[in-house]
Write a protein that holds these residues in place. Structure first.
Motif, PDB file in Angstrom:
ATOM      1  N   ASP A  42      -0.695  -8.360   4.655  1.00 53.90           N
ATOM      2  CA  ASP A  42      -0.785  -8.663   3.219  1.00 53.90           C
ATOM      3  C   ASP A  42       0.337  -9.606   2.763  1.00 53.90           C
ATOM      4  O   ASP A  42       0.149 -10.404   1.849  1.00 53.90           O
ATOM      5  CB  ASP A  42      -0.742  -7.371   2.387  1.00 53.90           C
TER       6      ASP A  42
ATOM      7  N   LYS B 129       0.870   2.531  -6.885  1.00 52.05           N
ATOM      8  CA  LYS B 129       0.278   1.675  -7.934  1.00 52.05           C
ATOM      9  C   LYS B 129      -0.933   2.315  -8.600  1.00 52.05           C
ATOM     10  O   LYS B 129      -1.040   2.304  -9.811  1.00 52.05           O
ATOM     11  CB  LYS B 129      -0.191   0.326  -7.355  1.00 52.05           C
TER      12      LYS B 129
ATOM     13  N   GLY C  47      -9.377   0.722   4.328  1.00 49.68           N
ATOM     14  CA  GLY C  47      -8.192  -0.011   3.850  1.00 49.68           C
ATOM     15  C   GLY C  47      -7.812  -1.144   4.801  1.00 49.68           C
ATOM     16  O   GLY C  47      -7.507  -2.262   4.372  1.00 49.68           O
TER      17      GLY C  47
ATOM     18  N   ARG D  90     -11.278 -14.497  -1.771  1.00 47.57           N
ATOM     19  CA  ARG D  90     -10.433 -14.235  -2.932  1.00 47.57           C
ATOM     20  C   ARG D  90     -10.973 -14.974  -4.160  1.00 47.57           C
ATOM     21  O   ARG D  90     -11.009 -14.443  -5.258  1.00 47.57           O
ATOM     22  CB  ARG D  90      -8.975 -14.620  -2.653  1.00 47.57           C
TER      23      ARG D  90
ATOM     24  N   SER E 133       0.834  -1.200   0.000  1.00 47.34           N
ATOM     25  CA  SER E 133       0.000   0.000   0.000  1.00 47.34           C
ATOM     26  C   SER E 133       0.875   1.260   0.000  1.00 47.34           C
ATOM     27  O   SER E 133       1.912   1.310   0.653  1.00 47.34           O
ATOM     28  CB  SER E 133      -0.942   0.006   1.198  1.00 47.34           C
TER      29      SER E 133
ATOM     30  N   ARG F 260      -0.391  -3.281   7.774  1.00 44.79           N
ATOM     31  CA  ARG F 260      -1.034  -3.749   6.534  1.00 44.79           C
ATOM     32  C   ARG F 260      -0.036  -4.588   5.720  1.00 44.79           C
ATOM     33  O   ARG F 260      -0.391  -5.649   5.209  1.00 44.79           O
ATOM     34  CB  ARG F 260      -1.539  -2.558   5.723  1.00 44.79           C
TER      35      ARG F 260
ATOM     36  N   ARG G  74      -2.343  -6.709  -5.361  1.00 40.75           N
ATOM     37  CA  ARG G  74      -1.312  -7.436  -4.607  1.00 40.75           C
ATOM     38  C   ARG G  74      -0.946  -8.752  -5.295  1.00 40.75           C
ATOM     39  O   ARG G  74       0.147  -9.253  -5.145  1.00 40.75           O
ATOM     40  CB  ARG G  74      -1.812  -7.779  -3.184  1.00 40.75           C
TER      41      ARG G  74
ATOM     42  N   GLY H 157      -7.893  -3.457  -5.375  1.00 44.26           N
ATOM     43  CA  GLY H 157      -8.019  -3.146  -3.946  1.00 44.26           C
ATOM     44  C   GLY H 157      -9.409  -2.602  -3.635  1.00 44.26           C
ATOM     45  O   GLY H 157      -9.953  -2.831  -2.551  1.00 44.26           O
TER      46      GLY H 157
ATOM     47  N   ARG I  45     -11.884   5.066   0.181  1.00 51.40           N
ATOM     48  CA  ARG I  45     -10.448   5.392   0.241  1.00 51.40           C
ATOM     49  C   ARG I  45      -9.935   5.630   1.658  1.00 51.40           C
ATOM     50  O   ARG I  45      -8.746   5.872   1.850  1.00 51.40           O
ATOM     51  CB  ARG I  45     -10.171   6.674  -0.562  1.00 51.40           C
TER      52      ARG I  45
ATOM     53  N   TYR J 176     -11.868  -5.242  -2.620  1.00 57.64           N
ATOM     54  CA  TYR J 176     -11.750  -5.669  -1.221  1.00 57.64           C
ATOM     55  C   TYR J 176     -12.243  -4.571  -0.285  1.00 57.64           C
ATOM     56  O   TYR J 176     -12.858  -4.844   0.752  1.00 57.64           O
ATOM     57  CB  TYR J 176     -10.300  -6.073  -0.911  1.00 57.64           C
TER      58      TYR J 176
ATOM     59  N   GLN K 100     -12.649 -10.001 -11.225  1.00 64.21           N
ATOM     60  CA  GLN K 100     -11.440  -9.280 -11.610  1.00 64.21           C
ATOM     61  C   GLN K 100     -11.024  -9.667 -13.029  1.00 64.21           C
ATOM     62  O   GLN K 100     -10.685  -8.808 -13.843  1.00 64.21           O
ATOM     63  CB  GLN K 100     -10.308  -9.593 -10.632  1.00 64.21           C
TER      64      GLN K 100
ATOM     65  N   MET L 147      -1.985  -9.503  -8.772  1.00 63.48           N
ATOM     66  CA  MET L 147      -2.371  -9.446 -10.185  1.00 63.48           C
ATOM     67  C   MET L 147      -1.453 -10.348 -11.016  1.00 63.48           C
ATOM     68  O   MET L 147      -1.913 -11.123 -11.845  1.00 63.48           O
ATOM     69  CB  MET L 147      -2.308  -7.993 -10.718  1.00 63.48           C
TER      70      MET L 147
ATOM     71  N   ARG M 241      -0.085 -13.497   4.903  1.00 64.05           N
ATOM     72  CA  ARG M 241      -1.271 -14.349   4.909  1.00 64.05           C
ATOM     73  C   ARG M 241      -1.001 -15.592   4.060  1.00 64.05           C
ATOM     74  O   ARG M 241      -0.099 -15.591   3.200  1.00 64.05           O
ATOM     75  CB  ARG M 241      -2.481 -13.571   4.376  1.00 64.05           C
TER      76      ARG M 241
ATOM     77  N   ARG N  60       0.837   8.690   1.889  1.00 64.64           N
ATOM     78  CA  ARG N  60      -0.546   8.471   2.338  1.00 64.64           C
ATOM     79  C   ARG N  60      -0.991   9.646   3.212  1.00 64.64           C
ATOM     80  O   ARG N  60      -2.123  10.111   3.122  1.00 64.64           O
ATOM     81  CB  ARG N  60      -0.618   7.154   3.107  1.00 64.64           C
TER      82      ARG N  60
HETATM   83  O1   DC Z   1      -4.561  -1.390  -2.867  1.00 67.99           O
HETATM   84  P1   DC Z   1      -5.475  -1.038  -1.691  1.00 67.99           P
HETATM   85  O2   DC Z   1      -4.786  -0.254  -0.597  1.00 67.99           O
HETATM   86  O3   DC Z   1      -6.722  -0.359  -2.142  1.00 67.99           O
HETATM   87  O4   DC Z   1      -5.910  -2.464  -1.061  1.00 67.99           O
HETATM   88  C1   DC Z   1      -6.637  -2.580   0.133  1.00 67.99           C
HETATM   89  C2   DC Z   1      -6.404  -3.948   0.738  1.00 67.99           C
HETATM   90  O5   DC Z   1      -7.029  -4.945  -0.082  1.00 67.99           O
HETATM   91  C3   DC Z   1      -4.957  -4.385   0.857  1.00 67.99           C
HETATM   92  O6   DC Z   1      -4.384  -4.002   2.093  1.00 67.99           O
HETATM   93  C4   DC Z   1      -5.024  -5.888   0.711  1.00 67.99           C
HETATM   94  C5   DC Z   1      -6.246  -6.127  -0.120  1.00 67.99           C
HETATM   95  N1   DC Z   1      -5.924  -6.460  -1.519  1.00 67.99           N
HETATM   96  C6   DC Z   1      -5.608  -7.764  -1.797  1.00 67.99           C
HETATM   97  O7   DC Z   1      -5.529  -8.589  -0.902  1.00 67.99           O
HETATM   98  N2   DC Z   1      -5.398  -8.141  -3.088  1.00 67.99           N
HETATM   99  C7   DC Z   1      -5.459  -7.251  -4.090  1.00 67.99           C
HETATM  100  N3   DC Z   1      -5.255  -7.653  -5.343  1.00 67.99           N
HETATM  101  C8   DC Z   1      -5.734  -5.890  -3.813  1.00 67.99           C
HETATM  102  C9   DC Z   1      -5.950  -5.516  -2.505  1.00 67.99           C
END
Ligand code: DC
Length: 229
Positions: A188, A20, A100, A113, A16, A184, A134, A39, A95, A42, A120, A136, A191, A161
């Motif tokens: 992220d 991006k 977040g 997911r 984050s 975060r 995260r 994101g 936002r 989510y 997606q 893609m 996990r 931020r």
């Molecule tokens: O990119 P962002 O800050 O808007 O994403 C928010 C949260 O969503 C991020 O902390 C983890 C999750 N996320 C994810 O797990 N996989 C993604 N492709 C995009 C975001």
């Protein structure tokens, strides 16, 4: 278009605050490609969970919400990117840092997911797509023509931020933001389900001391060198 007639996909992943979203939107606009802010999906799920009183501890409940969520993304003529949940414009709410953090929590569940995967992948439409998130390059578009991993130091990302939130009238202390960014990242990256990591073939760019236009030019140069655009 890619050689086999499928739309060209450019995957831009990273933690984050790495830039991006900004970079992906500029690159998508320059190329005339579609844009996926994964994101936001989510984040919308986090918001939807609050609105429908679904606990962030309930994977089943979140999966059901993820499958049926009524969402819409819109880019207006002046370039503004708007996000709707059940017909309501939630572009600002989506936002916030609180949303977040919630997104990062709901994103931990494999079932969630999976429920969001097809949604997606449907964004990959001709002539092409720039997808930011995260996973893609690792999970959602493993065959993407170009995979970029954008990163920057925790301090720099928190400071970016901070500026962004101040501009939106949200006053969060910088040290608190550094801690939130770290928390975060930790969630992220560690996990079990699709953790944040660079895809094997990703080109990594540390943007800590780069301007937005320097990063954009670098990405566009890579595209030219690779013969994608
Ligand atoms: O990119 P962002 O800050 O808007 O994403 C928010 C949260 O969503 C991020 O902390 C983890 C999750 N996320 C994810 O797990 N996989 C993604 N492709 C995009 C975001």
């Amino acid at each position: 278009m890619a050689a086999n007639n499928t739309p060209t996909v450019i995957a831009i992943d990273g933690p984050s605050g790495a830039g991006k979203g900004t970079i992906s939107r500029i690159v998508a606009k320059k190329l005339g490609f579609h844009y996926l802010d994964s994101g936001a999906l989510y984040r919308l799920l986090g918001l939807s969970a609050v609105r429908h009183h679904v606990s962030t501890d309930s994977e089943q409940g979140l999966m059901a919400l993820a499958e049926h969520m009524d969402i819409r993304f819109e880019t207006s003529n002046n370039g503004a990117f708007k996000i709707y949940l059940e017909g309501e414009d939630v572009s600002r709410e989506v936002r916030t840092e609180k949303t977040g953090q919630m997104a990062s929590k709901v994103a931990q569940y494999p079932g969630v997911r999976l429920a969001l995967l097809k949604r997606q992948q449907m964004f990959a439409q001709a002539p092409g797509l720039v997808a930011d998130g995260r996973d893609m390059g690792t999970e959602v578009f493993p065959a993407a023509e170009l995979k970029i991993y954008l990163t920057a130091s925790v301090e720099e990302r928190a400071s970016r931020r901070h500026k962004e939130l101040l501009e939106k009238g949200e006053d969060v202390s910088l040290p608190a933001l550094v801690e939130q960014v770290r928390a975060r990242d930790e969630r992220d990256m560690n996990r079990d389900a699709s953790p944040l990591r660079p895809a094997d073939e990703a080109i990594e760019l540390d943007t800590s001391s780069m301007s937005i236009s320097e990063v954009t030019d670098t990405v566009l140069n890579i595209l030219t060198v690779k013969g994608i655009k």
